[in-house]
Design a protein around this motif. Structure first.
Motif, PDB file in Angstrom:
ATOM      1  N   GLY A  41      44.837 -20.664  -4.569  1.00  0.00           N
ATOM      2  CA  GLY A  41      45.566 -20.022  -3.483  1.00  0.00           C
ATOM      3  C   GLY A  41      45.348 -18.533  -3.383  1.00  0.00           C
ATOM      4  N   THR A  42      44.814 -17.914  -4.455  1.00  0.00           N
ATOM      5  CA  THR A  42      44.546 -16.470  -4.426  1.00  0.00           C
ATOM      6  C   THR A  42      43.374 -16.179  -3.490  1.00  0.00           C
ATOM      7  OG1 THR A  42      45.237 -16.303  -6.741  1.00  0.00           O
ATOM      8  CG2 THR A  42      44.016 -14.439  -5.826  1.00  0.00           C
ATOM      9  N   SER A  43      43.543 -15.199  -2.616  1.00  0.00           N
ATOM     10  CA  SER A  43      42.435 -14.833  -1.735  1.00  0.00           C
ATOM     11  C   SER A  43      41.373 -14.080  -2.528  1.00  0.00           C
ATOM     12  CB  SER A  43      42.925 -13.980  -0.571  1.00  0.00           C
ATOM     13  OG  SER A  43      43.452 -12.754  -1.035  1.00  0.00           O
ATOM     14  N   LEU A  44      40.130 -14.209  -2.106  1.00  0.00           N
ATOM     15  CA  LEU A  44      39.006 -13.527  -2.757  1.00  0.00           C
ATOM     16  C   LEU A  44      38.457 -12.468  -1.816  1.00  0.00           C
ATOM     17  CD1 LEU A  44      37.054 -16.607  -4.202  1.00  0.00           C
ATOM     18  CD2 LEU A  44      38.832 -15.240  -5.326  1.00  0.00           C
ATOM     19  N   GLN A  45      38.101 -11.330  -2.377  1.00  0.00           N
ATOM     20  CA  GLN A  45      37.545 -10.246  -1.574  1.00  0.00           C
ATOM     21  C   GLN A  45      36.186  -9.845  -2.145  1.00  0.00           C
ATOM     22  OE1 GLN A  45      40.445  -7.484  -0.446  1.00  0.00           O
ATOM     23  NE2 GLN A  45      39.138  -6.398   0.977  1.00  0.00           N
ATOM     24  N   ILE A  46      35.162 -10.029  -1.332  1.00  0.00           N
ATOM     25  CA  ILE A  46      33.772  -9.806  -1.757  1.00  0.00           C
ATOM     26  C   ILE A  46      33.196  -8.626  -0.975  1.00  0.00           C
ATOM     27  CG2 ILE A  46      31.507 -10.882  -2.088  1.00  0.00           C
ATOM     28  CD1 ILE A  46      33.748 -12.391  -3.502  1.00  0.00           C
ATOM     29  N   ARG A  47      32.405  -7.811  -1.662  1.00  0.00           N
ATOM     30  CA  ARG A  47      31.691  -6.711  -1.008  1.00  0.00           C
ATOM     31  C   ARG A  47      30.198  -6.993  -1.086  1.00  0.00           C
ATOM     32  NH1 ARG A  47      32.082  -1.024  -0.191  1.00  0.00           N
ATOM     33  NH2 ARG A  47      30.303  -0.557   1.149  1.00  0.00           N
ATOM     34  N   LYS A  48      29.528  -7.004   0.070  1.00  0.00           N
ATOM     35  CA  LYS A  48      28.084  -7.286   0.158  1.00  0.00           C
ATOM     36  C   LYS A  48      27.379  -6.055   0.701  1.00  0.00           C
ATOM     37  CE  LYS A  48      24.273  -9.871   0.901  1.00  0.00           C
ATOM     38  NZ  LYS A  48      23.516 -10.630  -0.072  1.00  0.00           N
ATOM     39  N   ASN A  49      26.279  -5.639   0.068  1.00  0.00           N
ATOM     40  CA  ASN A  49      25.623  -4.403   0.499  1.00  0.00           C
ATOM     41  C   ASN A  49      24.695  -4.594   1.689  1.00  0.00           C
ATOM     42  OD1 ASN A  49      23.617  -5.809  -1.044  1.00  0.00           O
ATOM     43  ND2 ASN A  49      22.509  -3.891  -1.339  1.00  0.00           N
ATOM     44  N   LEU A  50      24.347  -5.847   2.021  1.00  0.00           N
ATOM     45  CA  LEU A  50      23.493  -6.128   3.168  1.00  0.00           C
ATOM     46  C   LEU A  50      24.246  -7.021   4.152  1.00  0.00           C
ATOM     47  CD1 LEU A  50      20.152  -6.944   1.299  1.00  0.00           C
ATOM     48  CD2 LEU A  50      20.843  -4.743   2.271  1.00  0.00           C
ATOM     49  N   ARG A  51      23.590  -7.355   5.246  1.00  0.00           N
ATOM     50  CA  ARG A  51      24.186  -8.275   6.208  1.00  0.00           C
ATOM     51  C   ARG A  51      24.260  -9.679   5.600  1.00  0.00           C
ATOM     52  NH1 ARG A  51      22.382 -11.795  10.344  1.00  0.00           N
ATOM     53  NH2 ARG A  51      23.645 -11.732  12.240  1.00  0.00           N
TER      54      ARG A  51
ATOM     55  N   LYS B  28       0.824  -1.209   0.000  1.00  0.00           N
ATOM     56  CA  LYS B  28       0.000   0.000   0.000  1.00  0.00           C
ATOM     57  C   LYS B  28       0.857   1.258   0.000  1.00  0.00           C
ATOM     58  CE  LYS B  28      -4.185  -1.846   2.200  1.00  0.00           C
ATOM     59  NZ  LYS B  28      -5.045  -1.804   3.420  1.00  0.00           N
ATOM     60  N   LYS B  29       1.980   1.197   0.723  1.00  0.00           N
ATOM     61  CA  LYS B  29       2.864   2.358   0.812  1.00  0.00           C
ATOM     62  C   LYS B  29       3.869   2.423  -0.344  1.00  0.00           C
ATOM     63  CE  LYS B  29       2.840   2.905   5.864  1.00  0.00           C
ATOM     64  NZ  LYS B  29       3.702   2.968   7.074  1.00  0.00           N
ATOM     65  N   GLY B  30       3.876   1.366  -1.163  1.00  0.00           N
ATOM     66  CA  GLY B  30       4.819   1.336  -2.276  1.00  0.00           C
ATOM     67  C   GLY B  30       6.256   1.123  -1.834  1.00  0.00           C
ATOM     68  N   LEU B  31       6.439   0.435  -0.707  1.00  0.00           N
ATOM     69  CA  LEU B  31       7.779   0.205  -0.173  1.00  0.00           C
ATOM     70  C   LEU B  31       8.354  -1.094  -0.709  1.00  0.00           C
ATOM     71  CD1 LEU B  31       7.131   1.145   3.574  1.00  0.00           C
ATOM     72  CD2 LEU B  31       7.917   2.627   1.715  1.00  0.00           C
ATOM     73  N   GLN B  32       9.637  -1.093  -0.941  1.00  0.00           N
ATOM     74  CA  GLN B  32      10.296  -2.285  -1.465  1.00  0.00           C
ATOM     75  C   GLN B  32      11.534  -2.615  -0.647  1.00  0.00           C
ATOM     76  OE1 GLN B  32      11.108  -1.438  -5.594  1.00  0.00           O
ATOM     77  NE2 GLN B  32       9.090  -2.129  -6.242  1.00  0.00           N
ATOM     78  N   LYS B  33      11.877  -3.884  -0.632  1.00  0.00           N
ATOM     79  CA  LYS B  33      13.087  -4.322   0.041  1.00  0.00           C
ATOM     80  C   LYS B  33      14.301  -3.956  -0.813  1.00  0.00           C
ATOM     81  CE  LYS B  33      15.511  -8.518   1.475  1.00  0.00           C
ATOM     82  NZ  LYS B  33      15.496 -10.002   1.513  1.00  0.00           N
ATOM     83  N   THR B  34      15.368  -3.493  -0.149  1.00  0.00           N
ATOM     84  CA  THR B  34      16.604  -3.202  -0.866  1.00  0.00           C
ATOM     85  C   THR B  34      17.183  -4.494  -1.423  1.00  0.00           C
ATOM     86  OG1 THR B  34      17.115  -1.367   0.647  1.00  0.00           O
ATOM     87  CG2 THR B  34      18.934  -2.244  -0.676  1.00  0.00           C
ATOM     88  N   PRO B  35      17.384  -4.579  -2.750  1.00  0.00           N
ATOM     89  CA  PRO B  35      17.906  -5.830  -3.311  1.00  0.00           C
ATOM     90  C   PRO B  35      19.346  -6.073  -2.867  1.00  0.00           C
ATOM     91  CG  PRO B  35      17.828  -4.114  -4.988  1.00  0.00           C
ATOM     92  CD  PRO B  35      17.151  -3.549  -3.774  1.00  0.00           C
ATOM     93  N   GLY B  36      19.629  -7.306  -2.484  1.00  0.00           N
ATOM     94  CA  GLY B  36      20.985  -7.652  -2.070  1.00  0.00           C
ATOM     95  C   GLY B  36      21.867  -7.905  -3.282  1.00  0.00           C
ATOM     96  N   TYR B  37      23.110  -7.443  -3.197  1.00  0.00           N
ATOM     97  CA  TYR B  37      24.056  -7.733  -4.267  1.00  0.00           C
ATOM     98  C   TYR B  37      25.457  -7.886  -3.680  1.00  0.00           C
ATOM     99  CZ  TYR B  37      25.363  -2.760  -4.073  1.00  0.00           C
ATOM    100  OH  TYR B  37      25.790  -1.521  -3.655  1.00  0.00           O
ATOM    101  N   SER B  38      26.316  -8.571  -4.407  1.00  0.00           N
ATOM    102  CA  SER B  38      27.706  -8.761  -4.006  1.00  0.00           C
ATOM    103  C   SER B  38      28.604  -8.405  -5.175  1.00  0.00           C
ATOM    104  CB  SER B  38      27.957 -10.212  -3.588  1.00  0.00           C
ATOM    105  OG  SER B  38      27.162 -10.567  -2.479  1.00  0.00           O
TER     106      SER B  38
END
Length: 488
Positions: free
Chosen positions: A436-446, A348-358
């Protein structure tokens, strides 16, 4: 001055524009800009730099950039104004400005304008926002070539940058090598320890700071309290909160109260946290009730979750994230009618969940994945590798955790969990980097519970270190363990 018949000089306009920018007075700033043009100073580099700076400070970066591009000549001050303006926009969560600021910085060098410490201190936080270690090393080397590696402000920014790229050891080496440290330097290192899950180290450094000649400020205590919250150091956090006023005469603000609620709530002391809120000497704000609602989600407390959510709906009615958290609390308790009610309210309020991305950086290109997305050029390879990876970690004990998904069939749950954005980013990283290469990920949510558990197993079966920065902190996964100790 005008009534006295005195014709304004160029510096009259620069002072006026600075005043408008400092007050974010866009209307008067535009008036002064028009008068400047009418007075014949439209090609003066000092005047137009002030115009650029005014628009940037008033958050009108497109107008600032237009004025900047029209300047017949641009000095270092003009470049700094526009670069800092783009960097400043980050504070308003317009992340598309990151690349704009970096492009301007590169263009600045191509035009043979040598950056100074102000430029560097504007650009380095932009790199900290995207958390790419390779970029951190590049800008660090650039600072050395500019002979700015002794500048306290540049080095403080680099300490913060390395910490926000998950390289706490490098940050500490830079910190220890500094001949002089400002309070912001100590704050950056303490906060770096805290967000990376090294609460004890943050406390040890704070105690060292207290023995030095540098006096802690309110940001210091915010960093210490946050570090205690991330590591479950409840008694220490309570002691330092009390010491703010008793030992240093610092009055806690809303953020400090929010940290205390987060500290108590994460530890499961929900009723103590709620009692703390009721006794606050100031009216609780969004950060306080937001911390309370998050804690209720973690510990599945419906009653207090409803109380916190109701306050948040009153304070920030257009934020959909709080509605989602409350719906999840109801779902965990199998209160399906209440889940439906909250979802209807959102519609009713037109609210949406923030989409998660990495996101993951590879060869200076940022690759972003959404849950279930198939638009990446390597999608077929990614999903094939991910399917094999899920089989590998199941063989050593991984069991999908579907508690975060409700009212969904078990086979569908597993399918949805298996295509979460961080898993796609990890699979992409495994395909495109050497063993053996380390990976670095950025996540916008918990990070969700299932992805956290899965990543521990992935680090075990692949022998990779995987560093994930979510919206709250860093998780360093290695040999089947996470630096957070499963406390986040």
């Amino acid at each position: 001055m005008r009534r006295a018949g005195v014709r304004p000089a160029v510096h009259s306009f620069t002072y006026l524009l600075k005043a408008c920018g400092d007050r974010s007075d866009l209307r008067r700033g535009r008036e002064i800009h028009s008068q400047l043009i009418a007075s014949g100073f439209g090609s003066n580099v000092f005047a137009m730099t002030a115009v650029v700076n005014m628009y940037a400070k008033c958050r009108r970066i497109e107008e600032a950039r237009r004025m900047f591009d029209r300047m017949p000549e641009r000095d270092l001050v003009a470049w700094n104004a526009i670069v800092a303006g783009n960097a400043m926009i980050l504070g308003y969560a317009q992340n598309d400005r990151v690349e704009d600021a970096l492009r301007l910085f590169n263009k600045m060098q191509r035009e043979t304008v040598m950056p100074d410490s102000f430029t560097m201190v504007s650009v380095i936080p932009v790199l900290a926002d995207i958390s790419v270690l390779k970029q951190a090393k590049w800008i660090h080397g650039f600072a050395i070539r500019l002979c700015l590696d002794k500048n306290i402000f540049v080095m403080t920014a680099l300490v913060d940058l390395y910490a926000k790229c998950g390289s706490v050891r490098v940050a500490r080496r830079l910190f220890d090598a500094m001949e002089e440290r400002h309070v912001t330097t100590w704050n950056a290192m303490i906060d770096g320890y805290g967000t990376n899950g090294f609460g004890k180290s943050a406390i040890d450094l704070f105690e060292q700071m207290k023995r030095s000649s540098v006096k802690p400020n309110d940001i210091t205590f915010l960093s210490v309290l946050s570090a205690c919250g991330h590591s479950g150091l409840v008694q220490e956090g309570k002691k330092y909160f009390a010491g703010m006023k008793e030992d240093y005469g610092l009055e806690p603000n809303m953020d400090h109260y929010g940290c205390m609620v987060d500290l108590l709530g994460r530890a499961g002391r929900l009723h103590e946290a709620w009692d703390f809120i009721q006794k606050m000497p100031i009216s609780p704000g969004i950060s306080v009730y937001g911390a309370m609602l998050g804690a209720c989600k973690i510990h599945k407390n419906v009653k207090l979750g409803e109380e916190a959510a109701q306050r948040l709906f009153e304070l920030e009615p257009d934020e959909g994230g709080y509605h989602v958290l409350l719906a999840n609390i109801y779902a965990a308790a199998s209160m399906w009618e209440d889940v439906a009610r909250v979802r209807t309210m959102m519609e009713k309020k037109g609210l949406q969940k923030t989409p998660g991305y990495s996101s993951i950086d590879l060869k200076n290109e940022m690759h972003t994945f959404y849950s279930g997305s198939t638009d990446h050029p390597q999608s077929q390879k990614i999903y094939t590798r991910l399917a094999r990876l899920i089989d590998e970690i199941k063989a050593v004990g991984y069991v999908p955790d579907g508690d975060s998904l409700h009212d969904v069939e078990e086979d569908v749950k597993e399918q949805l969990l298996g295509t979460h954005s961080e898993k796609l980013a990890i699979a992409f990283g495994l395909i495109n980097t050497t063993p053996g290469t380390s990976l670095q990920i950025r996540k916008n949510l918990r990070v969700c519970n299932d992805c956290h558990e899965a990543t521990k197993f992935i680090s075990q079966v692949t022998g990779r270190e995987i560093i994930v920065r979510d919206m709250q902190r860093f998780h360093h996964f290695k040999n089947g363990q996470c630096s957070c100790g499963d406390y986040w």
